[in-house]
Write a protein that holds these residues in place. Structure first.
Motif, PDB file in Angstrom:
ATOM      1  N   SER A 241      33.473  26.189   7.411  1.00 34.92           N
ATOM      2  CA  SER A 241      32.302  26.797   6.540  1.00 34.92           C
ATOM      3  C   SER A 241      32.974  27.404   5.245  1.00 34.92           C
ATOM      4  O   SER A 241      33.886  28.169   5.224  1.00 34.92           O
ATOM      5  N   ARG A 242      31.990  27.325   4.172  1.00 27.54           N
ATOM      6  CA  ARG A 242      32.546  27.798   2.865  1.00 27.54           C
ATOM      7  C   ARG A 242      33.958  27.439   2.559  1.00 27.54           C
ATOM      8  O   ARG A 242      34.451  28.470   1.908  1.00 27.54           O
ATOM      9  N   GLY A 243      34.400  26.619   2.963  1.00 31.17           N
ATOM     10  CA  GLY A 243      35.920  25.875   2.383  1.00 31.17           C
ATOM     11  C   GLY A 243      36.883  26.581   3.310  1.00 31.17           C
ATOM     12  O   GLY A 243      38.217  26.403   3.402  1.00 31.17           O
ATOM     13  N   LYS A 244      36.428  27.303   4.579  1.00 30.94           N
ATOM     14  CA  LYS A 244      37.618  28.176   5.438  1.00 30.94           C
ATOM     15  C   LYS A 244      37.491  27.376   6.508  1.00 30.94           C
ATOM     16  O   LYS A 244      36.338  26.869   7.222  1.00 30.94           O
ATOM     17  N   ILE A 245      38.649  27.309   7.350  1.00 28.81           N
ATOM     18  CA  ILE A 245      38.691  26.789   8.464  1.00 28.81           C
ATOM     19  C   ILE A 245      38.356  27.788   9.673  1.00 28.81           C
ATOM     20  O   ILE A 245      38.956  28.935   9.541  1.00 28.81           O
TER      21      ILE A 245
ATOM     22  N   LEU B  77      26.311  20.793  10.931  1.00 34.73           N
ATOM     23  CA  LEU B  77      25.690  21.361  12.195  1.00 34.73           C
ATOM     24  C   LEU B  77      24.604  22.282  11.718  1.00 34.73           C
ATOM     25  O   LEU B  77      24.972  23.429  11.010  1.00 34.73           O
ATOM     26  N   LYS B  78      23.534  22.050  12.063  1.00 27.22           N
ATOM     27  CA  LYS B  78      22.287  22.566  11.763  1.00 27.22           C
ATOM     28  C   LYS B  78      21.661  22.955  13.293  1.00 27.22           C
ATOM     29  O   LYS B  78      21.395  22.070  13.984  1.00 27.22           O
ATOM     30  N   HIS B  79      21.431  24.201  13.610  1.00 28.91           N
ATOM     31  CA  HIS B  79      20.889  24.492  15.032  1.00 28.91           C
ATOM     32  C   HIS B  79      19.596  25.153  14.882  1.00 28.91           C
ATOM     33  O   HIS B  79      19.174  25.759  14.080  1.00 28.91           O
ATOM     34  N   LYS B  80      18.925  24.906  16.283  1.00 28.20           N
ATOM     35  CA  LYS B  80      17.679  25.752  16.386  1.00 28.20           C
ATOM     36  C   LYS B  80      17.789  27.000  17.023  1.00 28.20           C
ATOM     37  O   LYS B  80      17.133  27.849  16.869  1.00 28.20           O
ATOM     38  N   PHE B  81      18.774  26.984  18.127  1.00 33.05           N
ATOM     39  CA  PHE B  81      18.859  28.144  18.727  1.00 33.05           C
ATOM     40  C   PHE B  81      20.401  28.896  18.799  1.00 33.05           C
ATOM     41  O   PHE B  81      21.170  28.059  18.412  1.00 33.05           O
ATOM     42  N   ASN B  82      20.062  30.069  18.812  1.00 30.03           N
ATOM     43  CA  ASN B  82      21.524  30.819  18.833  1.00 30.03           C
ATOM     44  C   ASN B  82      22.049  30.853  20.371  1.00 30.03           C
ATOM     45  O   ASN B  82      21.812  31.667  21.114  1.00 30.03           O
TER      46      ASN B  82
ATOM     47  N   ASN C 134      37.627  29.053  22.062  1.00 29.51           N
ATOM     48  CA  ASN C 134      37.700  30.785  21.565  1.00 29.51           C
ATOM     49  C   ASN C 134      38.014  30.572  19.938  1.00 29.51           C
ATOM     50  O   ASN C 134      38.315  29.600  19.532  1.00 29.51           O
ATOM     51  N   PHE C 135      37.379  31.522  19.206  1.00 32.69           N
ATOM     52  CA  PHE C 135      37.452  31.328  17.675  1.00 32.69           C
ATOM     53  C   PHE C 135      38.747  32.170  17.243  1.00 32.69           C
ATOM     54  O   PHE C 135      39.064  32.825  17.972  1.00 32.69           O
ATOM     55  N   MET C 136      39.075  31.732  16.000  1.00 33.22           N
ATOM     56  CA  MET C 136      40.323  32.343  15.426  1.00 33.22           C
ATOM     57  C   MET C 136      40.051  33.883  15.083  1.00 33.22           C
ATOM     58  O   MET C 136      39.141  34.069  14.924  1.00 33.22           O
TER      59      MET C 136
ATOM     60  N   LEU D 183      26.953  28.413  18.409  1.00 30.93           N
ATOM     61  CA  LEU D 183      26.297  28.530  17.022  1.00 30.93           C
ATOM     62  C   LEU D 183      25.286  29.648  17.024  1.00 30.93           C
ATOM     63  O   LEU D 183      24.736  29.869  18.256  1.00 30.93           O
ATOM     64  N   PRO D 184      25.377  30.371  16.130  1.00 27.35           N
ATOM     65  CA  PRO D 184      26.177  30.339  14.959  1.00 27.35           C
ATOM     66  C   PRO D 184      27.482  30.870  15.324  1.00 27.35           C
ATOM     67  O   PRO D 184      27.842  31.528  16.128  1.00 27.35           O
ATOM     68  N   PHE D 185      28.588  30.265  14.160  1.00 32.36           N
ATOM     69  CA  PHE D 185      29.747  30.987  14.483  1.00 32.36           C
ATOM     70  C   PHE D 185      29.891  32.252  13.643  1.00 32.36           C
ATOM     71  O   PHE D 185      29.225  32.653  12.811  1.00 32.36           O
ATOM     72  N   PRO D 186      30.586  33.080  14.444  1.00 32.04           N
ATOM     73  CA  PRO D 186      30.974  34.332  14.050  1.00 32.04           C
ATOM     74  C   PRO D 186      31.555  34.418  12.421  1.00 32.04           C
ATOM     75  O   PRO D 186      32.480  33.675  12.218  1.00 32.04           O
ATOM     76  N   GLY D 187      30.982  34.993  11.379  1.00 27.41           N
ATOM     77  CA  GLY D 187      31.360  34.952  10.040  1.00 27.41           C
ATOM     78  C   GLY D 187      31.266  33.561   9.357  1.00 27.41           C
ATOM     79  O   GLY D 187      31.546  33.528   8.150  1.00 27.41           O
ATOM     80  N   ALA D 188      30.313  32.834   9.738  1.00 27.51           N
ATOM     81  CA  ALA D 188      30.143  31.402   9.200  1.00 27.51           C
ATOM     82  C   ALA D 188      28.987  31.545   8.378  1.00 27.51           C
ATOM     83  O   ALA D 188      28.120  32.288   8.705  1.00 27.51           O
ATOM     84  N   GLY D 189      29.118  30.749   7.399  1.00 26.58           N
ATOM     85  CA  GLY D 189      27.515  30.535   6.464  1.00 26.58           C
ATOM     86  C   GLY D 189      26.773  29.515   7.163  1.00 26.58           C
ATOM     87  O   GLY D 189      26.829  29.256   8.253  1.00 26.58           O
TER      88      GLY D 189
END
Length: 179
Positions: free
Chosen positions: A91-95, A55-60, A177-179, A125-131
């Motif tokens: 992201s970064r190997g984490k769910i 996932l590559k996004h243009k807008f937050n 909702n995010f974990m 997007l972007p996910f909180p805490g995601a790379g």
């Protein structure tokens, strides 16, 4: 004279800020804002079918996951039925989040350029805490049998779900909702 320069600089920065808001982009540059960031073939009629999407996004903003059916009659006949996909954001190997999509519903059908879009999930997007390496993995848990006629012809697309008229996501009930 110094006050005029400061005023003009403030106007320029204010204009740039306003230009880059989701509201301005979705209201005045609608076609550009609503471009798909993902549009890939994905057969939702076959149990166990899996796909991984970077996932590559243009807008937050909020984005919607839709099943694209190449027939406007699905929209006009308001065809829906059972069907669920498992999703996993990593992201970064984490769910980051996992679960199941919402089942197709009549109120989430959209007609767009002769195809029917069935919204089944909304996320930010972007996910909180995601790379910058966020990916979405989808697996067909319960096939969408009402689309058997279109087996092998369905796509998965992701595009912004933000609406300037609503002042936010218009499919808020599909938001996860995010974990």
């Amino acid at each position: 004279m110094k006050g005029l320069r400061i005023f003009l600089i403030c106007i320029i920065f204010g204009g740039l800020y306003f230009y880059n808001t989701n509201w301005f982009q979705s209201f005045f540059l609608h076609d550009r804002f609503l471009e798909n960031i993902v549009d890939v073939p994905f057969d939702v009629t076959k149990k166990g079918e899996t796909i991984s999407i970077p996932l590559k996004h243009k807008f937050n903003t909020c984005y919607e996951l839709t099943v694209v059916v190449p027939d406007k009659n699905v929209f006009h006949d308001r065809l829906v039925g059972p069907g669920i996909l498992n999703y996993r954001f990593t992201s970064r190997g984490k769910i980051l989040a996992e679960g199941v999509t919402f089942p197709p519903a009549r109120q989430h059908l959209t007609l767009y350029r002769g195809a029917t879009l069935i919204a089944i999930l909304v996320f930010d997007l972007p996910f909180p805490g995601a790379g910058s390496d966020v990916s979405l993995e989808l697996t067909v848990e319960a096939p969408m049998t009402f689309l058997d006629k279109y087996a092998g012809k369905t796509n998965c697309s992701i595009r912004p779900n933000y609406s300037a008229k609503a002042g936010g996501c218009y499919d808020e009930e599909l938001r996860i909702n995010f974990m």
